[in-house]
Write a protein that holds these residues in place. Structure first.
Motif, mmCIF file in Angstrom:
data_model
loop_
_atom_site.group_PDB
_atom_site.id
_atom_site.type_symbol
_atom_site.label_atom_id
_atom_site.label_comp_id
_atom_site.label_asym_id
_atom_site.label_seq_id
_atom_site.Cartn_x
_atom_site.Cartn_y
_atom_site.Cartn_z
ATOM 1 N N ALA A 296 8.862 -10.863 -0.044
ATOM 2 C CA ALA A 296 9.260 -10.939 -1.447
ATOM 3 C C ALA A 296 8.092 -10.638 -2.367
ATOM 4 O O ALA A 296 8.227 -9.941 -3.382
ATOM 5 C CB ALA A 296 9.843 -12.319 -1.744
ATOM 6 N N VAL A 297 6.932 -11.169 -2.022
ATOM 7 C CA VAL A 297 5.738 -10.897 -2.828
ATOM 8 C C VAL A 297 5.445 -9.398 -2.847
ATOM 9 O O VAL A 297 5.087 -8.816 -3.888
ATOM 10 C CB VAL A 297 4.532 -11.689 -2.280
ATOM 11 C CG1 VAL A 297 3.250 -11.276 -2.998
ATOM 12 C CG2 VAL A 297 4.769 -13.188 -2.419
ATOM 13 N N ALA A 298 5.595 -8.746 -1.694
ATOM 14 C CA ALA A 298 5.353 -7.300 -1.618
ATOM 15 C C ALA A 298 6.386 -6.517 -2.430
ATOM 16 O O ALA A 298 6.057 -5.521 -3.079
ATOM 17 C CB ALA A 298 5.371 -6.851 -0.168
ATOM 18 N N VAL A 299 7.645 -6.988 -2.403
ATOM 19 C CA VAL A 299 8.707 -6.310 -3.155
ATOM 20 C C VAL A 299 8.393 -6.340 -4.650
ATOM 21 O O VAL A 299 8.694 -5.391 -5.379
ATOM 22 C CB VAL A 299 10.080 -6.961 -2.863
ATOM 23 C CG1 VAL A 299 11.126 -6.495 -3.846
ATOM 24 C CG2 VAL A 299 10.512 -6.655 -1.439
ATOM 25 N N ARG A 300 7.779 -7.424 -5.094
ATOM 26 C CA ARG A 300 7.426 -7.546 -6.512
ATOM 27 C C ARG A 300 6.452 -6.439 -6.923
ATOM 28 O O ARG A 300 6.521 -5.911 -8.036
ATOM 29 C CB ARG A 300 6.817 -8.926 -6.761
ATOM 30 C CG ARG A 300 6.402 -9.165 -8.196
ATOM 31 C CD ARG A 300 6.016 -10.609 -8.400
ATOM 32 N NE ARG A 300 5.573 -10.852 -9.773
ATOM 33 C CZ ARG A 300 5.448 -12.047 -10.304
ATOM 34 N NH1 ARG A 300 5.724 -13.127 -9.580
ATOM 35 N NH2 ARG A 300 5.038 -12.205 -11.555
ATOM 36 N N GLU A 301 5.547 -6.060 -5.995
ATOM 37 C CA GLU A 301 4.525 -5.056 -6.320
ATOM 38 C C GLU A 301 4.966 -3.636 -5.942
ATOM 39 O O GLU A 301 4.494 -2.663 -6.540
ATOM 40 C CB GLU A 301 3.222 -5.395 -5.601
ATOM 41 C CG GLU A 301 2.625 -6.737 -6.001
ATOM 42 C CD GLU A 301 1.321 -7.017 -5.276
ATOM 43 O OE1 GLU A 301 0.728 -6.043 -4.747
ATOM 44 O OE2 GLU A 301 0.908 -8.190 -5.232
ATOM 45 N N ASN A 302 5.846 -3.519 -4.945
ATOM 46 C CA ASN A 302 6.251 -2.193 -4.455
ATOM 47 C C ASN A 302 7.184 -1.511 -5.460
ATOM 48 O O ASN A 302 8.071 -2.135 -6.030
ATOM 49 C CB ASN A 302 6.954 -2.360 -3.096
ATOM 50 C CG ASN A 302 7.362 -1.024 -2.502
ATOM 51 O OD1 ASN A 302 8.338 -0.416 -2.917
ATOM 52 N ND2 ASN A 302 6.614 -0.578 -1.505
ATOM 53 N N HIS A 303 6.980 -0.204 -5.642
ATOM 54 C CA HIS A 303 7.814 0.545 -6.588
ATOM 55 C C HIS A 303 8.457 1.768 -5.933
ATOM 56 O O HIS A 303 8.815 2.714 -6.615
ATOM 57 C CB HIS A 303 6.973 0.984 -7.793
ATOM 58 C CG HIS A 303 6.417 -0.161 -8.579
ATOM 59 N ND1 HIS A 303 7.199 -0.998 -9.346
ATOM 60 C CD2 HIS A 303 5.143 -0.631 -8.688
ATOM 61 C CE1 HIS A 303 6.444 -1.929 -9.912
ATOM 62 N NE2 HIS A 303 5.186 -1.728 -9.526
ATOM 63 N N ALA A 304 8.587 1.728 -4.588
ATOM 64 C CA ALA A 304 9.190 2.854 -3.859
ATOM 65 C C ALA A 304 10.446 2.446 -3.110
ATOM 66 O O ALA A 304 11.404 3.222 -2.998
ATOM 67 C CB ALA A 304 8.183 3.461 -2.887
ATOM 68 N N LEU A 305 10.452 1.231 -2.571
ATOM 69 C CA LEU A 305 11.557 0.791 -1.717
ATOM 70 C C LEU A 305 12.860 0.711 -2.510
ATOM 71 O O LEU A 305 12.912 0.117 -3.594
ATOM 72 C CB LEU A 305 11.221 -0.589 -1.127
ATOM 73 C CG LEU A 305 11.901 -0.966 0.191
ATOM 74 C CD1 LEU A 305 11.457 -0.027 1.300
ATOM 75 C CD2 LEU A 305 11.565 -2.412 0.552
ATOM 76 N N THR A 306 13.919 1.298 -1.962
ATOM 77 C CA THR A 306 15.232 1.259 -2.622
ATOM 78 C C THR A 306 16.266 0.460 -1.837
ATOM 79 O O THR A 306 17.284 0.066 -2.399
ATOM 80 C CB THR A 306 15.772 2.691 -2.822
ATOM 81 O OG1 THR A 306 15.904 3.323 -1.544
ATOM 82 C CG2 THR A 306 14.843 3.505 -3.707
ATOM 83 N N SER A 307 16.022 0.234 -0.534
ATOM 84 C CA SER A 307 16.988 -0.491 0.290
ATOM 85 C C SER A 307 16.243 -1.438 1.228
ATOM 86 O O SER A 307 15.354 -1.012 1.971
ATOM 87 C CB SER A 307 17.845 0.496 1.099
ATOM 88 O OG SER A 307 18.723 -0.186 1.958
ATOM 89 N N ASN B 36 10.787 -6.044 -10.032
ATOM 90 C CA ASN B 36 10.947 -4.797 -9.280
ATOM 91 C C ASN B 36 11.856 -3.825 -10.036
ATOM 92 O O ASN B 36 12.874 -4.222 -10.601
ATOM 93 C CB ASN B 36 11.548 -5.109 -7.905
ATOM 94 C CG ASN B 36 11.716 -3.856 -7.058
ATOM 95 O OD1 ASN B 36 12.669 -3.121 -7.233
ATOM 96 N ND2 ASN B 36 10.791 -3.636 -6.136
ATOM 97 N N THR B 37 11.501 -2.559 -10.020
ATOM 98 C CA THR B 37 12.288 -1.542 -10.736
ATOM 99 C C THR B 37 12.775 -0.423 -9.824
ATOM 100 O O THR B 37 13.229 0.612 -10.313
ATOM 101 C CB THR B 37 11.445 -0.925 -11.861
ATOM 102 O OG1 THR B 37 10.243 -0.367 -11.294
ATOM 103 C CG2 THR B 37 11.080 -1.957 -12.909
ATOM 104 N N THR C 259 0.819 -1.215 0.000
ATOM 105 C CA THR C 259 0.000 0.000 0.000
ATOM 106 C C THR C 259 0.854 1.267 0.000
ATOM 107 O O THR C 259 0.577 2.223 -0.730
ATOM 108 C CB THR C 259 -0.925 0.013 1.240
ATOM 109 O OG1 THR C 259 -1.712 -1.164 1.249
ATOM 110 C CG2 THR C 259 -1.827 1.238 1.231
ATOM 111 N N ASN C 260 1.899 1.268 0.821
ATOM 112 C CA ASN C 260 2.734 2.465 0.979
ATOM 113 C C ASN C 260 3.522 2.760 -0.296
ATOM 114 O O ASN C 260 4.060 1.849 -0.930
ATOM 115 C CB ASN C 260 3.695 2.269 2.158
ATOM 116 C CG ASN C 260 4.549 3.483 2.416
ATOM 117 O OD1 ASN C 260 5.542 3.700 1.747
ATOM 118 N ND2 ASN C 260 4.170 4.282 3.405
#
Length: 1113
Positions: A931-942, A965-966, A908-909
């Motif tokens: 890991a599943v969340a990382v696949r959808e998240n597009h903000a986290l860098t670290s 992830n990008t 969500t964040n």
């Protein structure tokens, strides 16, 4: 100063002339010029006289008696009143021709001609037409500092490192306007600046712009005067003073009504021939009475004469202190050059030779002391002239060792040679006779130097014809080009020529050269007017006298003179000036004795004063640097604790001032005792960053530091007192200083014992302080009570942006107070709350705060006994919070259930950039959810997942996520047993991923197969810059696979293969592979049993294949 003035008696009230306008600044001339307006003018004039009468009596507004009102009416009708005479008839000009009162526009034409005359007088070149940014935006200051009042201009620049304290500026076009709607314009304004910074240039620019109608539109008349002009008069009246300016523009008949909106400019107070005495000067209210010039100026500034005229004074800082602060409504300061302006100035000096300007700039930047002084524009141009001459003259073999100049005296010696060569715009000037350089140089020093020396003693910096005659200066000599490089002539309106040295430092150099020469034959004390004879003569006697006089001069006016005098004993200067000014080898035997004499001036005083630091400058000019070098070596080696003598303390203060490294941060840990610190306090004032960690300082030292921080001279911006022995008493002393300090932005008190009471004192100060932005109270045992005090401060403070409260035994109660404060606070950006005991209760309180807070960007809750319940609350808040960028939850008790909550929040964040979950209890199940969340998240860098019992299954899930992830730039999986299978899954993702730049796989049970998979990925990947494989077992085969990848990879910058059983063969494979790799900057091969022979082979291979790469073996 710096604040708008209250209305003084006689300056105006709302009832007299309307909001914020002093009496007499309206159109009084038009009100009484014709009969129909006379009924309006009469009561208005009576009100003005009433105000003035009340002001003179010190009673403000008061009703005058009926008899006085009748008298005022009679005077007005008769044209005799102080306002009536100005309104009904014009002042008598010098030709005694009256001006008709029935010509309301006559003044407008004269003012127009006055403006045109000023334009012609000031010049209309591009320089005046386009002022530089530093002159169109002045620093707004609140008064003079002790440094400005007491020290030489050079010392001011050196101590402050060419910087300036004030961050408030005021535009030139608003210089005389109110700062706010409720304030009034300043009547008395002062602009200060060191010698050569551009005060006269500023005045000329302002007058030029006013004459063109671009600034000062509120003034109908601007009257520019210099103290060089005023010095030609013994006595003057206020009327004659004004007319002397108007005569210069041919408008002496301007009606005095124009004075009601006039600006009187008094440029160069430091050049006034007599000091201003505001306590002893008798008040004068008659503008026609002739009095001493200094008394006239004093009365004008007081407001007893021309109370409605605005006054603008420019001065060097020391002389500006003559004017009481209570009379000054606004004070501004001209800043010096910044780095870009120094470069631009030198480029303008050599527009056709960029190589020369570049070389001069490189020489300036190579010497920090020289670079600091080049922030003064006049000095910068002088340096450019000298260095340009040096470069163009192409020194022969005899001079090759004498350049570039290393000291101030060497630089001025080159300038002296330039003057003798008459190079530049003065070259070719007609000279009555040609003399050999040696004779010409000595004669010039003998004449100009004597004038310079005695002027220096008398604080005289402008000279006139009588002065030249008194000191035997041949007028014909002044027409020569060499003299033109030193002494400049300026015509004054009184037809008397004024002479001054091109820069104050040139006067000091000439004075030192004269004293040096005269001391060879003088049988009397050169400093004594009465010429007291000495029984023992000789150069050293005179040198000792000069040193003693310089040490006794409280204003430091002989500091630079003594530097030059010491420098003339230098072998390099002697070689430079041999034949032209000095005799070859002259006085060289005195060098050691002069150095000993100078060091003897460093008495065991309580504090190291500026005079003591100047002695170190003198020793450097003398090329006697042993003392400074020994202290510098002690500082670098951590052995300063044993050097506590006054000379050592003075040398340390000197190093703090001139050292390139310590200019950024004065780092003095494990070295200072209380006595040494106390002696250094006057010099520590000017350190921008001061680190005094681990010195065992106790509370009494904090009292001393508090006094430093409370001083108006204090420039300290960052202060670190970590790991000392400061208790609540010391914290209270620091807190008291924070109530008044306006420079400190960062205070580090970690590792002390200030406790709850100390925290309360600091918190109370933070409610008032408006500059501190960083505060660390880590490990200070402040507990819940102290946290409550800091919370109260956070509710009121609006400037603190970083607060460190980790390791303070704060529990849920203290956390609740802090969280409540965060709901109101909008300025705090970073809160370190790790290693406390907040538990789930505290985490829930923080979660509620995050729902309301929209300012916090970083929250550290490491090691706080937070379990799944606390994490769940935080994640609910994270779903709505849109400002938090970094969350640290290391070393808590988050299980797979808590990881599920984390995963939902990450889906969500859209703002969180960094998440640290190191050393929790995620296991594969929790990591797979993330890991599943990382696949959808597009903000986290670290993302840090170190030491979480993760195995191959979770690594595979993360690998799959990385392919989609990008945003993720850094992934930490160290100390998780992912094995070859997990490493291979991550490697497969690297072939597709184009954003990850750092991968940490230390101690991850990776063997040869995993290394081979990573090698294949590196051969394809073009974005990864860091890979850390320390503590695995990739072996020789794995090393070969990575080596093959390095031959084609161009993105990797750091590779850690420490403790990987590579052996000599594997390490050599890596080293030889670098022949085709030019991007790798650092490799760690430690702990791989390479052996000495292998290390030598690798070193040779690295030198050959990748000389820029650093290898640790």
């Amino acid at each position: 100063p710096g604040m708008e003035p209250p209305q003084r008696p006689g300056q105006g009230t709302l009832g007299a002339t309307g909001p914020g306008r002093p009496p007499g600044r309206g159109d009084s001339r038009q009100q009484v010029a014709i009969c129909p307006q006379l009924p309006v003018a009469i009561p208005d004039s009576m009100r003005k006289q009433e105000v003035r009468a009340g002001g003179e009596a010190g009673q403000g507004l008061g009703a005058s008696s009926p008899a006085e009102q009748v008298k005022a009416l009679v005077d007005l009708l008769a044209g005799k009143g102080s306002q009536g005479s100005q309104a009904l008839q014009a002042p008598q000009p010098l030709d005694r021709m009256p001006e008709s009162p029935l010509r309301p526009h006559s003044n407008d034409l004269r003012i127009k001609r006055h403006r045109e005359a000023l334009l012609n007088r000031m010049g209309g070149g591009t320089e005046l037409g386009s002022p530089s940014p530093r002159l169109t935006s002045l620093l707004l200051v609140e008064g003079l500092t002790d440094l400005q009042l007491r020290e030489h201009d050079f010392t001011q620049v050196e101590a402050t490192r060419g910087g300036w304290c004030s961050t408030r500026t005021i535009a030139l076009d608003r210089l005389f306007q109110p700062l706010s709607r409720v304030s009034v314009p300043p009547r008395v304004s002062i602009t200060v600046g060191v010698a050569g910074v551009g005060k006269t240039t500023l005045v000329r620019k302002f007058v030029h712009l006013w004459a063109r109608g671009q600034v000062g539109k509120d003034f109908s008349l601007v009257l520019p005067l210099t103290f060089r002009d005023l010095n030609t008069h013994e006595k003057l009246s206020a009327d004659r003073l004004v007319r002397s300016v108007l005569l210069q523009t041919g408008e002496a008949s301007l009606a005095s009504a124009a004075l009601s909106r006039a600006l009187l400019v008094l440029d160069g107070l430091d050049e006034c021939k007599a000091p201003l005495d505001f306590s002893g000067t008798v008040a004068c209210t008659d503008p026609r009475k002739e009095i001493q010039v200094e008394h006239l100026i004093t009365n004008i500034i007081r407001g007893t004469l021309f109370p409605e005229v605005s006054v603008w004074v420019t001065s060097r800082p020391g002389a500006a202190g003559q004017i009481p602060g209570g009379l000054v409504d606004r004070m501004t300061e001209i800043r010096g050059f910044n780095q870009e302006e120094i470069k631009a100035c030198l480029e303008q000096m050599f527009p056709e030779d960029q190589a020369l300007s570049g070389w001069v700039l490189s020489q300036v930047q190579a010497d920090r002391a020289l670079y600091l002084m080049c922030t003064v524009p006049a000095f910068c141009r002088l340096v450019g002239s000298a260095l340009g001459h040096l470069h163009r003259s192409r020194p022969g073999p005899q001079d090759a060792e004498l350049w570039p100049p290393r000291t101030l005296c060497e630089l001025y010696s080159w300038y002296f040679r330039l003057a003798l060569g008459a190079e530049g715009p003065d070259k070719g000037r007609a000279s009555p006779r040609i003399e050999p350089p040696a004779h010409g140089g000595r004669k010039m020093v003998g004449t100009l130097g004597r004038l310079a020396f005695h002027g220096l003693l008398r604080r005289k910096y402008v000279f006139y014809e009588p002065d030249l005659k008194a000191f035997g200066v041949d007028p014909a000599l002044l027409q020569t080009a060499p003299c033109g490089r030193f002494l400049q002539r300026e015509e004054t309106p009184a037809s008397a020529a004024a002479y001054c040295f091109a820069h104050l430092s040139l006067q000091e150099f000439a004075a030192a050269a004269y004293y040096y020469s005269a001391s060879k034959r003088a049988v009397f004390d050169l400093f004594t007017e009465g010429r007291v004879s000495w029984p023992r003569l000789g150069f050293l006697t005179h040198f000792r006298s000069a040193a003693q006089r310089a040490m006794q001069a409280e204003d430091g006016r002989l500091d630079v003179f003594l530097r030059f005098l010491s420098g003339l004993l230098s072998p390099r200067v002697n070689a430079l000036l041999a034949g032209s000014l000095l005799t070859q080898g002259e006085h060289q035997g005195y060098r050691a004795q002069a150095a000993e004499l100078l060091q003897g001036c460093l008495r065991p005083d309580v504090a190291v004063c500026a005079r003591a630091v100047n002695v170190l400058h003198c020793l450097r000019e003398l090329q006697h640097t042993e003392l400074a070098r020994s202290v510098e070596e002690a500082v670098e080696g951590g052995g300063l604790a044993g050097l506590t003598s006054p000379p050592h303390c003075a040398a340390l203060a000197y190093l703090l001032q001139v050292s390139d490294v310590r200019a950024q941060e004065a780092n003095l840990p494990l070295s200072l005792g209380q006595d040494v610190l106390q002696s250094l306090l006057p010099q520590l004032l000017y350190c921008r960053s001061l680190r005094l960690d681990s010195n065992q300082f106790q509370d009494p030292v904090m009292e001393l530091l508090g006094s430093v921080l409370s001083g108006n001279d204090c420039r300290i911006r960052r202060l670190s007192l970590a790991e000392n022995q400061i208790s609540n008493k010391g914290a209270k002393a620091l807190a008291r200083s924070l109530l008044v300090n306006r420079s400190l932005t960062a205070l580090d008190l970690r590792g002390n014992s200030i406790g709850p009471q100390g925290a309360k004192a600091l918190a109370d100060a933070l409610k008032i302080n408006r500059t501190l932005a960083f505060l660390s109270l880590q490990s200070n045992a402040i507990r819940d009570e102290g946290a409550r005090s800091m919370a109260e401060a956070l509710a009121a403070n609006r400037t603190l942006s970083v607060l460190h409260l980790q390791k303070n035994t704060i529990g849920p109660v203290g956390t609740q107070w802090t969280a409540d404060a965060l709901k109101q606070n909008r300025s705090l950006k970073e809160l370190m709350f790790s290693s406390n005991s907040i538990g789930d209760g505290g985490a829930k309180a923080m979660a509620e705060a995050l729902k309301a807070n929209q300012g916090l960007k970083s929250l550290d809750l490491q090691s706080n006994s937070i379990s799944d319940a606390g994490v769940a609350a935080l994640m609910v808040a994270l779903c709505t919070n849109q400002t938090l960028l970094s969350l640290n939850l290391r070393e808590n008790s988050i299980s797979p259930d808590g990881a599920q909550e984390l995963a939902r929040a990450l889906c969500t964040n859209s703002t969180l950039k960094s998440l640290d979950l190191t050393a929790n209890l995620l296991h594969d199940q929790g990591a797979q959810a993330i890991a599943v969340a990382v696949r959808e998240n597009h903000a986290l860098t670290s993302l840090h997942l170190q030491w979480n019992f993760i195995q191959a299954g979770a690594a595979k899930a993360l690998g799959q996520a990385l392919q989609f992830n990008t945003s993720l730039r850094s992934l930490d999986l160290q100390e998780n047993a992912i094995g070859d299978e997990g490493a291979s899954a991550v490697a497969a993702a690297l072939k597709a991923n184009t954003t990850l730049t750092a991968l940490y796989l230390q101690v991850a049970s990776i063997g040869t197969l995993g290394a081979q998979a990573l090698g294949e990925a590196l051969a394809v990947n073009r974005t990864l810059e860091i890979i850390d494989l320390r503590g695995n077992a990739i072996g020789v085969a794995g090393a070969k696979a990575l080596a093959n990848a390095l031959k084609v990879n161009s993105s990797l910058r750091r590779l850690n293969l420490q403790e990987n059983s590579l052996g000599m063969d594997g390490a050599i494979c890596i080293a030889t592979a670098l022949s085709g790799n030019h991007g790798l900057q650092h490799i760690n091969l430690q702990g791989n049993h390479i052996g000495e022979s292998g290390a030598r082979m690798i070193s040779e291979a690295i030198k050959t294949n990748a000389p820029s790469c650093t290898v640790e073996m």
